[in-house]
Write a protein that holds these residues in place. Structure first.
Motif, PDB file in Angstrom:
ATOM      1  N   GLU A 141      -9.678   1.366   6.311  1.00  0.00           N
ATOM      2  CA  GLU A 141     -11.301   1.369   6.195  1.00  0.00           C
ATOM      3  C   GLU A 141     -11.726   0.830   4.148  1.00  0.00           C
ATOM      4  O   GLU A 141     -12.634   0.268   4.379  1.00  0.00           O
ATOM      5  N   ALA A 142     -11.202   1.193   4.039  1.00  0.00           N
ATOM      6  CA  ALA A 142     -12.227   0.856   2.409  1.00  0.00           C
ATOM      7  C   ALA A 142     -11.758  -0.546   2.417  1.00  0.00           C
ATOM      8  O   ALA A 142     -12.544  -1.447   1.566  1.00  0.00           O
ATOM      9  N   PRO A 165       4.054  -2.033  -6.063  1.00  0.00           N
ATOM     10  CA  PRO A 165       3.210  -2.059  -7.294  1.00  0.00           C
ATOM     11  C   PRO A 165       2.206  -2.493  -6.638  1.00  0.00           C
ATOM     12  O   PRO A 165       1.657  -3.170  -5.919  1.00  0.00           O
ATOM     13  N   PHE A 166       1.478  -2.829  -8.572  1.00  0.00           N
ATOM     14  CA  PHE A 166       0.460  -4.098  -8.611  1.00  0.00           C
ATOM     15  C   PHE A 166       0.328  -5.281  -8.153  1.00  0.00           C
ATOM     16  O   PHE A 166       1.392  -5.675  -8.554  1.00  0.00           O
ATOM     17  N   LEU A 208      -9.858  -0.039  -3.953  1.00  0.00           N
ATOM     18  CA  LEU A 208      -8.846  -0.624  -3.468  1.00  0.00           C
ATOM     19  C   LEU A 208      -7.672  -1.045  -4.412  1.00  0.00           C
ATOM     20  O   LEU A 208      -7.045   0.273  -3.512  1.00  0.00           O
ATOM     21  N   HIS A 209      -7.924  -0.495  -5.844  1.00  0.00           N
ATOM     22  CA  HIS A 209      -7.129  -0.832  -6.775  1.00  0.00           C
ATOM     23  C   HIS A 209      -5.390   0.945  -6.435  1.00  0.00           C
ATOM     24  O   HIS A 209      -4.795   0.712  -6.686  1.00  0.00           O
ATOM     25  N   VAL A 269       0.841  -1.152  -0.379  1.00  0.00           N
ATOM     26  CA  VAL A 269      -0.132  -0.165  -0.070  1.00  0.00           C
ATOM     27  C   VAL A 269       0.870   0.927   0.504  1.00  0.00           C
ATOM     28  O   VAL A 269       2.176   0.906   0.811  1.00  0.00           O
ATOM     29  N   ARG A 270       0.437   2.257  -0.496  1.00  0.00           N
ATOM     30  CA  ARG A 270       0.840   3.355  -0.784  1.00  0.00           C
ATOM     31  C   ARG A 270       1.484   4.039   0.629  1.00  0.00           C
ATOM     32  O   ARG A 270       0.973   4.101   1.405  1.00  0.00           O
TER      33      ARG A 270
END
Length: 98
Positions: free
Chosen positions: A20-21, A85-86, A79-80, A10-11
């Motif tokens: 939370e998301a 990275p992905f 979420l994306h 996660v960033r």
């Protein structure tokens, strides 16, 4: 049963917002056909790193039923944008030990 395993990065600084998301998005995935259970684990050593584990009845329940659904579009929207990275998604079968 299939285990989906995803290592997520996660960033930086977005961890609380992400969690939370993810709580909200959990309602989406848990409503899908073939879904059994899921959990999200936060890494102790690496900030912003998470492990997502999802159990599905079949591989197709995830790759077709979920990934090709309108619900998946909502999951992506929620979420994306947090990932960098992905992530790469992998699927596993349990190995019998006895």
């Amino acid at each position: 049963m299939i285990l989906e395993a995803v290592m997520l990065q996660v960033r930086k600084g977005m961890e609380e917002e992400y969690e939370e998301a993810f709580r909200q998005a959990s309602k989406i995935i848990s409503s899908m056909k073939g879904y059994i259970t899921h959990e999200l684990q936060r890494c102790v050593e690496v900030e912003g790193k998470y492990l997502l584990l999802v159990k599905w009845e079949t591989l197709e329940d995830h790759t077709v039923g979920f990934r090709q659904s309108k619900e998946y579009l909502e999951w992506k929207k929620k979420l994306h944008h947090f990932y960098d990275p992905f992530p790469t998604v992998e699927h596993f079968n349990k190995v019998p030990l006895l």
